[in-house]
Design an enzyme around this catalytic site. Structure first.
Site, mmCIF file in Angstrom:
data_model
loop_
_atom_site.group_PDB
_atom_site.id
_atom_site.type_symbol
_atom_site.label_atom_id
_atom_site.label_comp_id
_atom_site.label_asym_id
_atom_site.label_seq_id
_atom_site.Cartn_x
_atom_site.Cartn_y
_atom_site.Cartn_z
ATOM 1 N N HIS A 178 -15.088 -4.424 -4.185
ATOM 2 C CA HIS A 178 -16.456 -3.881 -4.209
ATOM 3 C C HIS A 178 -16.492 -2.393 -4.551
ATOM 4 C CE1 HIS A 178 -16.864 -2.542 0.328
ATOM 5 N NE2 HIS A 178 -15.814 -2.003 -0.261
ATOM 6 N N ASP A 201 0.850 -1.188 0.000
ATOM 7 C CA ASP A 201 0.000 0.000 0.000
ATOM 8 C C ASP A 201 0.884 1.234 0.000
ATOM 9 O OD1 ASP A 201 -1.908 2.073 0.533
ATOM 10 O OD2 ASP A 201 -3.233 0.576 1.421
#
Length: 366
Positions: A271, A225
């Site tokens: 999602h 990340d």
């Protein structure tokens, strides 16, 4: 020691009982009354928000107090405070005691800022003006099928968070509350000890990876990340006692993650994206995962058929904000197949999130 988590089957059984009781209640109440109660729920949300803003739960942490004393401690009008508490007492958010005093319940305890599983951040997000304004444009999203935030604010959600740090703090705190409910349940539901290296793709501060490594004491982890250094991930790993088994890689979400992982983890990532972007993320992982590797997707899975499920509400929220979507297990199977994976199973957890397990197509054993 990792915290104890109830078995998923026990949680599902309790949920089934609750759903049955709620179903009986709905059948007993006339339709207009049931609908009226439903549409007035937003007003209760706002009352909880005000209690969270004022810090009423923190004021009564040491025991019940009179309304006057609570009002004094939170710097509010005594009469108005009493009326607020009277409403919330009816929903068991606070408990009314003899002598007009109010004290804690399990729900008000979760409104405390220092609660282990605090929901204060979520209460502040749900009752805040930005959230209300977003949902005030749900009709536009339903009519057009497009997110409303870019048109409403002139920029996407993440650009808006970057430009408005005060709201970003509220938003991230609310999301953190939800994540905290899921982390231990996810870690307990699956055997992570089978993996030597666990790669958490776009894992934020690394709370999930730390929990997985505590469950798998011989595994090492890679947090992928670009935001991780700014989110103080190293400090979190140190506090969790897994710093010596973790490394941070600042590769971006739509770049190719590092190779060599036995398991690649995606929690609440897919999602947020329509199919082309979701496929890009998955295909990047497919390019580096080994033939016996496993892809583990932690998401809400929309159940087939009727009934309530948080996935159905979050699905609308994603549509409204960024054009994302929650998916059924069949939709995940199709998405994974298009990216070169085979869905092997969906593992339920003690939370409302499931673990979708997949392997590279044509390689390895299920």
């Amino acid at each position: 020691m990792p915290p104890k988590v109830p078995p998923a089957r026990v949680v599902r059984a309790v949920e089934a009982v609750r759903a049955g009781v709620q179903g009986v209640d709905r059948r007993l109440v006339p339709g207009p009354i049931a609908l009226l109660e439903l549409v007035m729920g937003s007003m209760v949300t706002q009352a909880v928000y005000v209690a969270a803003r004022l810090g009423i739960a923190d004021a009564v942490v040491d025991g019940p107090l009179t309304v006057a004393e609570i009002a004094r401690r939170v710097d509010a009008d005594p009469d108005a405070t009493g009326r607020l508490l009277r409403l919330l007492g009816g929903y068991s958010v606070f408990a009314e005691r003899p002598g007009g005093r109010y004290g804690q319940t399990s729900m008000s305890a979760a409104l405390r800022a220092d609660a282990p599983m605090s929901m204060r951040g979520m209460a502040l997000l749900m009752g805040g003006s930005v959230h209300w304004e977003d949902w005030g444009h749900l009709e536009d999203a339903v009519r057009t099928g497009e997110p409303v935030v870019p048109k409403l604010r002139g920029m996407g959600v993440y650009d808006y968070l970057d430009a408005n740090p005060e709201f970003a703090e509220v938003f991230n705190a609310g999301m953190g509350n939800l994540s905290n409910l899921e982390t231990d349940a996810v870690a307990a539901a699956y055997d992570f000890t089978r993996f030597g290296t666990i790669v958490d793709v776009f894992g934020g501060r690394g709370a999930l990876l730390a929990a997985l490594l505590r469950r798998a004491p011989k595994a090492r982890g890679i947090l992928v990340d670009e935001r991780a250094p700014d989110l103080a991930a190293t400090g979190l790993f140190r506090e969790a006692g897994v710093e010596d088994r973790c490394e941070i890689d600042t590769t971006g979400l739509f770049e190719v993650p590092p190779s060599g992982g036995d398991a690649y983890v995606l929690k609440h990532i897919l999602h947020e994206w329509p199919e082309p972007k979701a496929l890009e993320i998955l295909r990047n992982i497919r390019g580096v995962i080994g033939p016996d590797g496993r892809l583990l997707i932690m998401e809400f899975v929309v159940p087939e058929g009727g009934g309530r499920h948080p996935a159905k509400l979050v699905d609308l929220w994603l549509m409204l904000l960024i054009g994302g979507r929650e998916r059924t297990s069949v939709e995940y199977a199709g998405l994974l197949a298009a990216a070169g994976f085979t869905l092997t199973r969906v593992v339920g957890t003690a939370s409302t999130v499931s673990i979708i397990e997949a392997r590279p197509s044509g390689n390895g054993a299920p």
